[in-house]
Design an enzyme around this catalytic site. Structure first.
Site, PDB file in Angstrom:
ATOM      1  CB  ALA A 117      -0.889  -7.515  -2.537  1.00  0.00           C
ATOM      2  CE  LYS A 122       5.746 -13.837  -4.366  1.00  0.00           C
ATOM      3  NZ  LYS A 122       6.496 -12.975  -5.260  1.00  0.00           N
ATOM      4  CB  CYS A 238      12.932 -11.004  -6.042  1.00  0.00           C
ATOM      5  SG  CYS A 238      12.762  -9.232  -6.173  1.00  0.00           S
TER       6      CYS A 238
HETATM    7  N1  SAM Z   1       3.816  -9.560  -4.014  1.00  0.00           N
HETATM    8  C1  SAM Z   1       3.814  -8.874  -5.286  1.00  0.00           C
HETATM    9  C2  SAM Z   1       3.537  -9.861  -6.390  1.00  0.00           C
HETATM   10  O1  SAM Z   1       3.748 -11.066  -6.193  1.00  0.00           O
HETATM   11  O2  SAM Z   1       3.068  -9.447  -7.455  1.00  0.00           O
HETATM   12  C3  SAM Z   1       5.103  -8.118  -5.501  1.00  0.00           C
HETATM   13  C4  SAM Z   1       5.416  -7.163  -4.386  1.00  0.00           C
HETATM   14  S1  SAM Z   1       6.847  -6.175  -4.601  1.00  0.00           S
HETATM   15  C5  SAM Z   1       8.117  -7.287  -4.344  1.00  0.00           C
HETATM   16  C6  SAM Z   1       6.861  -5.221  -3.141  1.00  0.00           C
HETATM   17  C7  SAM Z   1       5.718  -4.238  -2.987  1.00  0.00           C
HETATM   18  O3  SAM Z   1       5.935  -3.519  -1.758  1.00  0.00           O
HETATM   19  C8  SAM Z   1       5.605  -3.201  -4.080  1.00  0.00           C
HETATM   20  O4  SAM Z   1       4.343  -3.264  -4.684  1.00  0.00           O
HETATM   21  C9  SAM Z   1       5.811  -1.869  -3.351  1.00  0.00           C
HETATM   22  O5  SAM Z   1       4.975  -0.849  -3.855  1.00  0.00           O
HETATM   23  C10 SAM Z   1       5.438  -2.213  -1.921  1.00  0.00           C
HETATM   24  N2  SAM Z   1       6.057  -1.315  -0.914  1.00  0.00           N
HETATM   25  C11 SAM Z   1       7.033  -0.388  -1.086  1.00  0.00           C
HETATM   26  N3  SAM Z   1       7.282   0.236   0.077  1.00  0.00           N
HETATM   27  C12 SAM Z   1       6.488  -0.287   1.000  1.00  0.00           C
HETATM   28  C13 SAM Z   1       6.276  -0.045   2.391  1.00  0.00           C
HETATM   29  N4  SAM Z   1       6.972   0.856   3.057  1.00  0.00           N
HETATM   30  N5  SAM Z   1       5.327  -0.767   3.008  1.00  0.00           N
HETATM   31  C14 SAM Z   1       4.611  -1.704   2.332  1.00  0.00           C
HETATM   32  N6  SAM Z   1       4.778  -1.981   1.038  1.00  0.00           N
HETATM   33  C15 SAM Z   1       5.698  -1.285   0.375  1.00  0.00           C
END
Ligand code: SAM
Length: 472
Positions: A117, A122, A238
């Site tokens: 998140a 989102k 993205c």
């Molecule tokens: N949904 C967010 C927003 O709209 O602001 C952006 C999320 S970003 C695309 C993906 C997120 O996944 C990051 O915050 C990252 O730290 C987290 N992430 C990285 N590795 C992960 C893992 N193994 N399991 C879950 N989340 C992870």
């Protein structure tokens, strides 16, 4: 390297020529020479549509076609620096990233998980759609990013959200088959971020894409196991990469025959005004078989722990803390403590929170047992020495200035509002409502607390959020 205004890896250029082909691929590659798009989303928890007109003029807003609360803004208006940003009237978000929460279609009353998140784009969009009803669990695996997520949830005045800091595998053990809707905005190779973030270009390689795809499948499996039968999952990235998008979805569908793909959507920078996004919406049509192995542990009871691992205290001190908060509310808030959603108090040390439980109390503190929860609901107050001092989050969750008995309205064009946000004390006309906790607002929208006494306002804007006042 391909010679465009951004130096793209050759392998990436080849991949995109294969994916799009001919003239379309060239139009796509040419988009790297054009300026990136910037957007913001108005916060429906704070703004009625009629309030939005002055903002539209001030920031030169133009509607984003796929999101009714989304707008492109004129870069030079810098809405991120405006006091309305500190008041949570909007969230700065890349326009194509607004598509996935629209497709998830959260409804007021739903129990929703945002699994990856931070920083909260989102989550804040979902909370706007829940309209204060139901419950949002906003989870982030990285502790520092979970803190930023919690700050954004607070800034937008969201009272019915819990922020957790856990890995998907850990969360899955607590919430099997639990959520009506799940957002999985997966970590990805970020091909749609290249115009915005040059580091994403440097990090890109075919091996990195493969690693991302394997990680996405792992996280998506956990997400599916946390869906209720009939529940919806929005998987988004993205990136343009087929391996990470359609590839992950195909593998998921083959592992879970109970899943149905409802739709996929892509936003392309050469076709729409946005940096690029992929969304797939999946529906779990039937219950999943329980996982093999020993019987599932029954849900633990007991009090949850906060981010520092401190355990919440038992209920007697919570009753006392709520009594003190009730006294604060009676003396300082127009509606007393009535503004809170269905929930129950939780005390971590001397910090009092209001844990939202959803309609019908579907959630309980015992579910948070063993999970780090940087924000176990709305932060109400610090309770110390027989007094409740209101939390910053409480000020931001108040609907308008008339929710507090003592308020100061600063104009968004005034010097004072910037001085307040920088942490300075203010000299004011003596308030007819007397001394005490005072809600400071910008044009009527809550910004934070101050304590007023005889024309002086002691500043209680949080130290970590203060910023230097601009020179005038
Ligand atoms: N949904 C967010 C927003 O709209 O602001 C952006 C999320 S970003 C695309 C993906 C997120 O996944 C990051 O915050 C990252 O730290 C987290 N992430 C990285 N590795 C992960 C893992 N193994 N399991 C879950 N989340 C992870």
């Amino acid at each position: 390297m391909c010679s465009l205004s951004i130096q793209l890896p050759e392998a990436y250029v080849r991949q995109m020529r294969e994916l799009l082909g001919g003239e379309e691929a060239e139009r796509f590659l040419a988009s790297y020479g054009q300026p990136r798009t910037s957007g913001l989303r108005l916060n429906p928890l704070k703004l009625d549509p009629q309030d939005a007109a002055p903002l539209k003029e001030r920031f030169g807003l133009e509607p984003v076609p796929w999101c009714p609360t989304g707008f492109y803004y004129a870069e030079e208006t810098r809405p991120g620096k405006h006091p309305y940003h500190a008041a949570g009237l909007y969230y700065i978000q890349e326009p194509s990233a607004m598509s996935s929460a629209e497709l998830l279609e959260p409804q007021p009353g739903d129990i929703v998980l945002d699994l990856a998140a931070a920083p909260g784009g989102k989550s804040t969009q979902i909370a706007g759609k829940l309209q204060g009803r139901g419950l949002l669990v906003a989870n982030e695996i990285h502790p520092a990013r979970a803190k930023a997520l919690a700050e954004n949830i607070e800034r937008l005045g969201i009272a019915n959200a819990i922020v957790t800091n856990a890995g998907p595998d850990q969360l899955e053990k607590t919430f099997p088959g639990y959520f009506d809707k799940i957002m999985l905005d997966a970590p990805c190779s970020g091909e749609g971020m290249f115009r915005k973030d040059p580091d994403a270009v440097l990090e890109w390689s075919p091996a990195h894409v493969q690693m991302c795809a394997a990680r996405q499948l792992d996280i998506a499996r956990s997400a599916v196991r946390m869906l209720k039968p009939g529940g919806r999952l929005a998987y988004s990235t993205c990136t343009f990469n087929e391996q990470e998008n359609e590839g992950t979805i195909e593998r998921l569908l083959s592992e879970f025959p109970q899943l149905k793909l409802e739709k996929t959507e892509r936003i392309w920078p050469h076709r729409q005004r946005g940096e690029g996004h992929f969304v797939a919406v999946l529906v779990l049509e039937a219950e999943l078989a329980p996982p093999p192995g020993p019987e599932r542990p029954t849900r633990q009871t007991g009090r949850p722990r906060n981010a520092a691992g401190r355990r919440a205290q038992a209920s007697r001190p919570e009753e006392e803390a709520m009594r003190l908060f009730g006294r604060f509310a009676k003396d300082n808030l127009a509606g007393g403590a009535d503004l809170l959603p269905p929930g129950e108090p939780l005390l971590f040390g001397d910090q009092l929170y209001w844990l939202p439980v959803g309609e019908g109390a579907v959630f309980s503190p015992a579910l948070l047992q063993g999970l780090k929860t940087p924000r176990p609901g709305l932060h109400l107050a610090e309770v110390k020495k027989g007094l409740a001092r209101p939390a910053h989050a409480l000020a931001l969750a108040l609907p308008r200035e008339d929710a507090a008995l003592r308020t100061i309205r600063l104009s968004s064009d005034s010097e004072e509002v910037h001085r307040y946000l920088s942490g300075e004390s203010l000299t004011l006309p003596v308030l007819s409502t007397g001394s005490g906790w005072t809600l400071v607002t910008v044009d009527g929208f809550p910004l934070g607390w101050g304590k007023h006494s005889e024309g002086q306002l002691k500043n209680h804007y949080p130290k970590g959020l203060r910023r230097p006042a601009p020179h005038r």
